[in-house]
Design a protein around this motif. Structure first.
Motif, mmCIF file in Angstrom:
data_model
loop_
_atom_site.group_PDB
_atom_site.id
_atom_site.type_symbol
_atom_site.label_atom_id
_atom_site.label_comp_id
_atom_site.label_asym_id
_atom_site.label_seq_id
_atom_site.Cartn_x
_atom_site.Cartn_y
_atom_site.Cartn_z
ATOM 1 N N ARG A 45 -11.604 2.593 -0.986
ATOM 2 C CA ARG A 45 -10.985 3.325 0.112
ATOM 3 C C ARG A 45 -10.033 2.376 0.848
ATOM 4 N NH1 ARG A 45 -16.265 2.242 1.372
ATOM 5 N NH2 ARG A 45 -16.592 0.883 3.189
ATOM 6 N N ARG A 46 -9.030 2.938 1.406
ATOM 7 C CA ARG A 46 -8.050 2.122 2.115
ATOM 8 C C ARG A 46 -8.682 1.439 3.334
ATOM 9 N NH1 ARG A 46 -2.638 3.216 0.787
ATOM 10 N NH2 ARG A 46 -2.355 5.020 -0.577
ATOM 11 N N PRO A 47 -8.282 0.202 3.616
ATOM 12 C CA PRO A 47 -7.322 -0.654 2.908
ATOM 13 C C PRO A 47 -7.958 -1.319 1.686
ATOM 14 C CG PRO A 47 -8.137 -1.782 4.854
ATOM 15 C CD PRO A 47 -8.748 -0.411 4.879
ATOM 16 N N ILE A 48 -7.205 -1.337 0.591
ATOM 17 C CA ILE A 48 -7.646 -1.922 -0.676
ATOM 18 C C ILE A 48 -6.888 -3.230 -0.886
ATOM 19 C CG2 ILE A 48 -7.809 -1.585 -3.167
ATOM 20 C CD1 ILE A 48 -7.845 1.447 -2.610
ATOM 21 N N VAL A 49 -7.613 -4.258 -1.289
ATOM 22 C CA VAL A 49 -7.005 -5.570 -1.521
ATOM 23 C C VAL A 49 -7.270 -5.989 -2.963
ATOM 24 C CG1 VAL A 49 -7.197 -6.285 0.881
ATOM 25 C CG2 VAL A 49 -9.062 -6.793 -0.704
ATOM 26 N N LYS A 59 -11.364 -4.033 1.595
ATOM 27 C CA LYS A 59 -11.061 -5.149 2.490
ATOM 28 C C LYS A 59 -12.237 -5.493 3.391
ATOM 29 C CE LYS A 59 -7.442 -6.880 5.540
ATOM 30 N NZ LYS A 59 -6.157 -6.564 6.230
ATOM 31 N N ASP A 60 -12.940 -4.488 3.871
ATOM 32 C CA ASP A 60 -14.072 -4.764 4.771
ATOM 33 C C ASP A 60 -15.194 -5.503 4.038
ATOM 34 O OD1 ASP A 60 -14.689 -2.695 3.122
ATOM 35 O OD2 ASP A 60 -15.479 -1.358 4.674
ATOM 36 N N ASN A 92 -0.046 -2.078 -1.473
ATOM 37 C CA ASN A 92 0.759 -0.959 -0.987
ATOM 38 C C ASN A 92 0.775 0.101 -2.086
ATOM 39 O OD1 ASN A 92 2.525 0.719 0.322
ATOM 40 N ND2 ASN A 92 4.310 -0.622 0.116
ATOM 41 N N LEU A 93 -0.166 1.028 -2.017
ATOM 42 C CA LEU A 93 -0.386 2.015 -3.077
ATOM 43 C C LEU A 93 0.325 3.330 -2.776
ATOM 44 C CD1 LEU A 93 -4.176 1.272 -3.442
ATOM 45 C CD2 LEU A 93 -2.462 0.732 -5.164
ATOM 46 N N THR A 94 0.610 4.072 -3.847
ATOM 47 C CA THR A 94 1.257 5.390 -3.731
ATOM 48 C C THR A 94 0.230 6.461 -4.089
ATOM 49 O OG1 THR A 94 3.361 4.402 -4.421
ATOM 50 C CG2 THR A 94 3.199 6.801 -4.489
ATOM 51 N N ASP A 95 0.006 7.394 -3.171
ATOM 52 C CA ASP A 95 -1.006 8.435 -3.381
ATOM 53 C C ASP A 95 -0.585 9.409 -4.487
ATOM 54 O OD1 ASP A 95 -2.651 7.432 -1.364
ATOM 55 O OD2 ASP A 95 -1.573 8.548 0.183
ATOM 56 N N ASN A 96 -1.592 9.913 -5.193
ATOM 57 C CA ASN A 96 -1.373 10.905 -6.239
ATOM 58 C C ASN A 96 -1.416 12.295 -5.611
ATOM 59 O OD1 ASN A 96 -1.192 12.366 -8.584
ATOM 60 N ND2 ASN A 96 -3.162 11.700 -9.433
ATOM 61 N N PRO A 97 -0.341 13.087 -5.710
ATOM 62 C CA PRO A 97 -0.359 14.426 -5.077
ATOM 63 C C PRO A 97 -1.355 15.379 -5.723
ATOM 64 C CG PRO A 97 1.626 14.117 -6.413
ATOM 65 C CD PRO A 97 0.941 12.789 -6.345
ATOM 66 N N GLU A 98 -1.779 15.116 -6.956
ATOM 67 C CA GLU A 98 -2.736 15.990 -7.639
ATOM 68 C C GLU A 98 -4.176 15.640 -7.307
ATOM 69 O OE1 GLU A 98 -2.018 15.957 -11.780
ATOM 70 O OE2 GLU A 98 0.018 16.808 -11.638
ATOM 71 N N TRP A 99 -4.398 14.544 -6.602
ATOM 72 C CA TRP A 99 -5.756 14.151 -6.245
ATOM 73 C C TRP A 99 -6.246 15.006 -5.086
ATOM 74 C CZ3 TRP A 99 -9.753 11.515 -8.006
ATOM 75 C CH2 TRP A 99 -10.740 11.099 -7.131
ATOM 76 N N GLU A 100 -7.332 15.733 -5.300
ATOM 77 C CA GLU A 100 -7.862 16.656 -4.300
ATOM 78 C C GLU A 100 -9.088 16.108 -3.589
ATOM 79 O OE1 GLU A 100 -8.580 20.347 -6.179
ATOM 80 O OE2 GLU A 100 -6.498 20.653 -6.829
#
Length: 305
Positions: A45-49, A59-60, A92-100
């Motif tokens: 889960r964000r933030p991801i390192v 990150k946590d 710096n990730l790009t979200d997948n629009p098909e991910w529900e």
């Protein structure tokens, strides 16, 4: 040969053969690498390192490990190379629009695609699910597919526009050979950083030693009354206006030296001082006492009756 119930055992029940090698499910292995944290085994889960070896973390979880390294964790071997927050990079990730999300198939009446990833490549559109090779840039943290970096060859990031080099590209969840190469690069980078720090410390020490004023010449007063500096040249030898200044400085220094020498003399030896002034000091003859005048040491107790 029968058992109590009249059954006849078969050969495979009596003779134990070799154990079958358990095969790891490739889908489960890919999901563990690309959807779960390598340290806490929780869902990413964000933030991801990511570290210098290309492993993904929350990150946590990494911060908790750095704050308390003595705590027992099941996968502590995966983060032994992480010394601080400088050894990780936020992606710096790009979200997948098909991910529900996780609750897309709560009823169980539709097909669930296991290989559907949460993130995609912003250039080509490939999903980051383990089937395709992905990389990230150490300069900005942007994530791209290897196909995008090979097809569109540039020295500028496709997403943020920051410049980068080939040495800044790190493969995410690579093979053993790729991980070994990344470890070698990491060790070389850290060795160079150590040498740079040692050079900087030596330069700072040399700067502190050289910052001492070299132009401050030690002034020495010779027995003949001439003032000489540490270089050996007398101020009286300077011609012109500078020579007059040197002579004035020499006279001032000679007056200071004479006054300091006079101050070191005893006051009782000064003829210009009166007897009344000399009697104010303990060195005067009137202040000195004989043995008969000196009294014995008397102590007083705190008790008074």
């Amino acid at each position: 040969m029968g058992c109590d119930g009249g059954t006849i055992p078969k050969r495979h029940e009596l003779v134990k053969g070799p154990k079958k090698v358990e095969k790891v499910d490739k889908n489960a292995e890919m999901a563990a690498k690309w959807k779960y944290c390598a340290l806490s085994q929780e869902k990413l889960r964000r933030p991801i390192v990511a570290c210098e070896l290309g492993k993904l973390y929350n990150k946590d979880a990494v911060i908790e490990y750095l704050l308390d390294k003595s705590a027992e964790r099941p996968n502590a071997e995966a983060v032994t190379h992480i010394r601080g927050t400088k050894d990780i990079k936020e992606l710096n990730l790009t979200d997948n629009p098909e991910w529900e999300g996780e609750r897309r198939n709560t009823k169980g009446d539709r097909y669930e695609d296991i290989h559907c990833g949460m993130f995609i490549c912003p250039v080509v559109g490939l999903e980051m699910n383990g089937r395709h090779r992905f990389c990230y840039l150490q300069t900005c943290g942007c994530v791209f597919s290897d196909r995008a970096l090979k097809e569109v060859k540039t020295e500028i990031c496709h997403k943020c526009g920051d410049p980068f080099q080939e040495s800044d590209i790190v493969v995410l969840n690579g093979t053993k050979e790729e991980v070994e190469k990344l470890t070698e690069k990491m060790e070389e980078r850290r060795a160079k950083a150590k040498t740079k720090k040692s050079k900087k410390s030596k330069a700072a020490e040399s700067a502190t030693t050289s910052s001492k004023p070299k132009d401050d010449t030690e002034v020495k007063v010779a027995q003949n009354g001439e003032v000489h500096n540490s270089e050996g040249s007398s101020q009286s030898d300077v011609a012109g206006p500078s020579g007059s200044l040197g002579a004035s400085k020499g006279s001032k220094l000679s007056s200071l030296s004479s006054s300091s020498a006079a101050s070191k003399r005893s006051i009782q030896e000064m003829e210009e001082k009166s007897e009344a002034f000399k009697s104010l000091f303990t060195t005067h003859s009137s202040a000195k006492r004989t043995k008969d005048q000196i009294s014995n040491w008397v102590t007083h107790t705190p008790y008074h009756f």
